[in-house]
Design a protein around this motif. Structure first.
Motif, short mmCIF file in Angstrom:
data_model
loop_
_atom_site.label_atom_id
_atom_site.label_comp_id
_atom_site.label_asym_id
_atom_site.label_seq_id
_atom_site.Cartn_x
_atom_site.Cartn_y
_atom_site.Cartn_z
N VAL A 52 39.93 50.63 42.26
CA VAL A 52 38.45 51.30 41.59
C VAL A 52 37.80 49.97 40.87
N ALA A 53 38.83 49.26 40.03
CA ALA A 53 38.18 48.18 39.48
C ALA A 53 37.75 47.15 40.51
N GLN A 54 38.15 46.78 41.58
CA GLN A 54 37.89 45.70 42.49
C GLN A 54 36.23 46.12 42.95
N PHE A 55 35.96 47.45 43.33
CA PHE A 55 34.90 47.85 43.83
C PHE A 55 33.74 48.06 42.75
N LEU A 56 34.22 48.70 41.27
CA LEU A 56 33.30 48.85 40.34
C LEU A 56 33.74 47.96 39.15
N GLN A 57 33.16 46.55 39.80
CA GLN A 57 33.53 45.43 38.68
C GLN A 57 32.87 45.42 37.41
N LYS A 133 30.93 43.11 46.64
CA LYS A 133 32.04 42.43 45.84
C LYS A 133 31.53 40.89 45.52
N LYS A 134 31.89 40.60 44.19
CA LYS A 134 31.60 39.28 43.71
C LYS A 134 32.57 38.72 42.85
N ASP A 135 33.13 37.39 43.24
CA ASP A 135 34.11 36.71 42.52
C ASP A 135 33.11 36.50 41.12
N VAL A 136 33.95 36.74 40.11
CA VAL A 136 33.22 36.42 38.72
C VAL A 136 33.84 34.98 38.18
N ALA A 137 32.92 34.01 38.00
CA ALA A 137 33.33 32.97 37.31
C ALA A 137 33.66 32.90 36.13
N GLY A 138 34.60 31.90 35.72
CA GLY A 138 35.30 31.75 34.13
C GLY A 138 36.10 32.96 34.02
N TYR A 139 37.25 33.03 35.12
CA TYR A 139 38.30 34.14 35.10
C TYR A 139 39.21 33.49 33.89
N SER A 140 39.29 32.37 33.82
CA SER A 140 40.52 31.55 32.96
C SER A 140 40.12 32.14 31.63
N HIS A 202 38.72 39.29 40.45
CA HIS A 202 39.19 38.83 41.79
C HIS A 202 39.07 39.76 42.89
N PRO A 203 38.08 40.26 43.15
CA PRO A 203 38.02 41.69 43.94
C PRO A 203 38.56 41.64 45.25
N PHE A 204 38.81 40.38 45.63
CA PHE A 204 39.34 39.95 46.96
C PHE A 204 40.82 39.72 47.09
N LEU A 205 41.39 39.68 46.08
CA LEU A 205 42.89 39.48 45.55
C LEU A 205 43.71 40.59 45.99
N TYR A 206 44.66 40.53 46.91
CA TYR A 206 45.25 41.73 47.47
C TYR A 206 46.03 42.64 46.24
N GLY A 207 46.34 43.74 46.43
CA GLY A 207 47.04 44.73 45.46
C GLY A 207 48.33 44.27 45.24
N HIS A 252 43.08 34.62 49.93
CA HIS A 252 42.55 35.87 50.38
C HIS A 252 41.37 35.76 50.72
N HIS A 253 40.24 35.45 49.94
CA HIS A 253 39.19 35.70 50.30
C HIS A 253 38.32 34.90 51.62
N HIS A 254 39.39 33.89 51.64
CA HIS A 254 38.99 33.00 53.02
C HIS A 254 39.41 33.75 54.42
N LEU A 255 40.73 34.37 54.10
CA LEU A 255 41.19 35.13 55.18
C LEU A 255 40.28 36.35 55.61
N CYS A 256 39.71 36.75 54.64
CA CYS A 256 38.79 38.31 55.00
C CYS A 256 37.62 37.56 55.46
N GLU A 257 37.18 36.30 55.15
CA GLU A 257 36.02 35.68 55.76
C GLU A 257 36.15 35.36 57.30
N ILE A 258 37.32 35.20 57.77
CA ILE A 258 37.94 34.80 58.96
C ILE A 258 37.63 36.01 60.01
#
Length: 652
Positions: A52-57, A133-140, A202-207, A252-258
């Motif tokens: 849910v959190a990965q789709f509804l960021q 889905k968008k990676d969010v900058a400044g995760y740290s 990190h919406p493309f990070l695997y569960g 993970h995001h890279h593998l999804c892109e491939i």
């Protein structure tokens, strides 16, 4: 400080299991957890929360949990999966229901800009949702512990059901060796807030990875809450977790892109090479089967169905551990762990030693029946070549091996049409060596340049090169993109020759992958598009050879837009000053892409001198305005910018 130390291996954070661990309780806990078969049931809420959190960021934590409760009944049906059942089939209804739930809630759909997705059918709707889905900058930022006492207080009050405590408590004993200084009595609880923040950013990070890192995070928190200097402990223990998440999320995001951009053959080839390098003693049929299974699992995880992803990973790792005797000796300690730690451990385990009994590659270049095998079963034959070449060259990065594979495929496509094909393809080995040599030489040249120029000037050189290749990107984007490339050189170039080559190639594939995703979202130019889309294997050489985009017409910028100087520069940190300088450099290159590089450097030197001089002056703002005019006058000798040709000292 050593008690918090993590060991780094092959550039990825891994943990060594201490020999002082009580082996009996360690193995007993693992078996107890594995035999209970309650892994998914006990973590169902957490896994559904991830989805849910990965789709509804943008949704708040509380609203995510509300939706999760409504979905749990459906998710229950997915937890008792039989070995022969596909997790994607089992959980398809869960995803469909989830998307329908969003679309039936007009406020929810509108707020997250999903209205257009809701007007399409199921398959197109799912793809549409994924595109948002968008990676969010400044995760740290979530790792900045400003009030450790408050964190510890929240941790004490964290309300977790008894059932959900059990799985993580068992895992506590297994996680203990992974964090020096954490006692056996530590009870690991799932950190719901951490899962929520990590998932949405990190919406493309695997569960399964999020579950693992959640337990690691909670272990660190509980350990540090016992320390006198909590802040220092948090900083030391959370940094490796943050670094690992950042790196694995990018992968993970890279593998999804491939999987999305290229056909299934490319995605399977990537997995086949990775598996063969990790398990070179396994036979071809086993590697080929696993490569297909992993490729399919990536597809499931990339579609965002976290429940299916967790189930699929668990099935795959159970199978892998059942075959560990024939696959790899390195995964035995991992197979004694419960999920999700087992899977993460296997993924980051070391490569096994190569099989000394490997047959020579000459059968692919000297056998007279090569063309018959190539014609009769082309896919199988090329996969076997890829397997045999990979197990002989574990030192090479995946893209380099795929380049060799592409060259071989093209060679046979040409030679097998000739009257004497053997004479033609017998030169294959020389061609393979040339591909590797050319790739190697380019990396060596880059590292030689990095050593000659130093970190800062090397970064400047990259900005000039890539501004010419992709001037449509903003100066800020170009600075960030080239900063990642410069950081890769800083990390990789000091390594020995073999490691340097693999490190640079592996870094480039991820960095260029991010650039290509940016192009996919908003096209940059035809040259970038060609390099991104034409060949995954030759993506890096294509970008290396890319020249000035002659079609780009730079918009006219006023003098103030090119060089914007104000008193904020005097309060800026060193890194901010460097960024401003490099943005100026990028803007200059956009205006005059064919100008000599020395002209750009001259202005940059003047800019740095001006800032230093004026920020030391009593009237710094006046100094910046007047001396800034003089620097602007240097740029193309613009008559609208009045002033001298060099900044000079005045009494400000």
């Amino acid at each position: 400080m050593n008690k918090y130390r993590f060991e780094l291996s092959r550039g990825i954070s891994v943990w060594k299991i201490s020999s002082s661990v009580n082996k009996i309780s360690f193995f007993f806990s693992a078996m107890q957890h594995t035999n209970s078969q309650n892994y998914l049931e006990e973590n169902l809420r957490a896994v559904t929360s991830i989805m849910v959190a990965q789709f509804l960021q943008k949704l708040t934590y509380e609203k995510v949990q509300t939706i999760v409760k409504e979905l749990l009944d459906l998710a229950e049906k997915c937890k008792s999966l039989k070995p022969h059942e596909s997790p994607s089939e089992c959980c398809h209804q869960l995803m469909t229901t989830f998307l329908e739930h969003i679309c039936n809630n007009q406020v929810l759909a509108d707020r997250h800009v999903f209205s257009d997705c809701c007007n399409t059918n199921n398959s197109a709707r799912h793809k549409c949702f994924l595109s948002y889905k968008k990676d969010v900058a400044g995760y740290s930022d979530i790792f900045q512990i400003s009030n450790p006492e408050q964190i510890c207080e929240i941790d004490k009050e964290n309300p977790v059901p008894v059932k959900e405590k059990s799985a993580f408590s068992i895992s506590a004993q297994l996680l203990t060796p992974l964090f020096q200084g954490v006692t056996q009595e530590c009870k690991i609880l799932p950190s719901w807030r951490y899962i929520y923040e990590t998932s949405r950013k990190h919406p493309f990070l695997y569960g399964p990875t999020i579950l693992t890192m959640s337990a690691c995070y909670e272990t660190a928190v509980q350990s540090c809450c016992r320390e006198e200097n909590k802040t220092e402990c948090f900083q030391i223990k959370l940094e490796p977790i943050r670094k690992y998440i950042r790196e694995i999320s990018l992968r993970h995001h890279h593998l999804c892109e491939i999987g999305i951009k290229f056909n299934h053959k490319v995605a399977k080839a990537v997995e086949l090479v990775l598996l063969t390098k990790k398990q070179p003693r396994a036979n071809f049929s086993e590697i080929a089967k696993l490569a297909m299974d992993i490729k399919n699992l990536h597809q499931i995880c990339c579609e965002g169905n976290a429940v299916a992803c967790v189930l699929g990973r668990s099935q795959l790792m159970n199978y892998t551990c059942s075959k560990q005797a024939t696959l790899s000796s390195k995964i035995t300690p991992c197979c004694e762990l419960p999920e999700p730690f087992r899977g993460e451990c296997i993924i980051i385990s070391e490569n096994d030693e190569p099989d000394p009994s490997s047959l020579p590659l000459s059968r692919f270049t000297e056998d007279q029946f090569v063309c018959k095998q190539f014609t009769d079963k082309q896919d199988d034959f090329l996969q076997e070549f890829l397997y045999e070449y990979s197990r002989r060259h574990p030192e090479l990065a995946v893209p380099v091996i795929l380049r060799v594979d592409t060259v071989y495929q093209n060679l046979l496509g040409k030679c097998c049409k000739l009257e004497n094909p053997l004479e033609c393809y017998s030169h294959g080995e020389e061609m393979f060596q040339r591909v590797v040599r050319e790739s190697h030489e380019h990396v060596k040249n880059q590292c030689d340049l990095h050593e000659k120029l130093g970190d800062s000037n090397f970064h400047d050189r990259l900005i000039v090169l890539y501004t010419k290749k992709a001037p449509q990107l903003s100066a800020q984007e170009l600075v960030i993109f080239t900063k990642n490339m410069a950081a890769a050189a800083t990390k990789c170039c000091p390594l020995n020759d073999e490691q340097q080559f693999a490190c640079m190639e592996n870094s480039a594939k991820l960095i260029l992958g991010a650039l290509c995703r940016r192009h996919e979202a908003e096209p940059i130019n035809a040259g970038v598009g060609h390099c991104c889309d034409d060949s995954y294997a030759f993506r890096k050489p294509c970008f290396d050879d890319l020249q000035v985009d002659a079609t780009y017409i730079s918009p006219h910028l006023s003098c103030d837009q090119v060089v914007n100087l104000n008193e904020d520069l005097c309060r800026a940190q060193e890194e901010e000053l460097q960024t401003e300088k490099q943005k100026l450099l990028s803007n200059l290159v956009k205006q005059e892409p064919y100008a000599a590089e020395m002209q750009f450097q001259s202005v940059i030197v003047d800019f740095a001198h001006l800032v230093e001089m004026c920020c030391q002056a009593e009237k710094s703002e006046i100094c910046l305005q007047e001396e800034g005019t003089r620097v602007r006058a240097l740029i193309w000798e613009d008559p609208t910018c009045r002033g001298a040709t060099r900044p000079v000292s005045h009494n400000y």
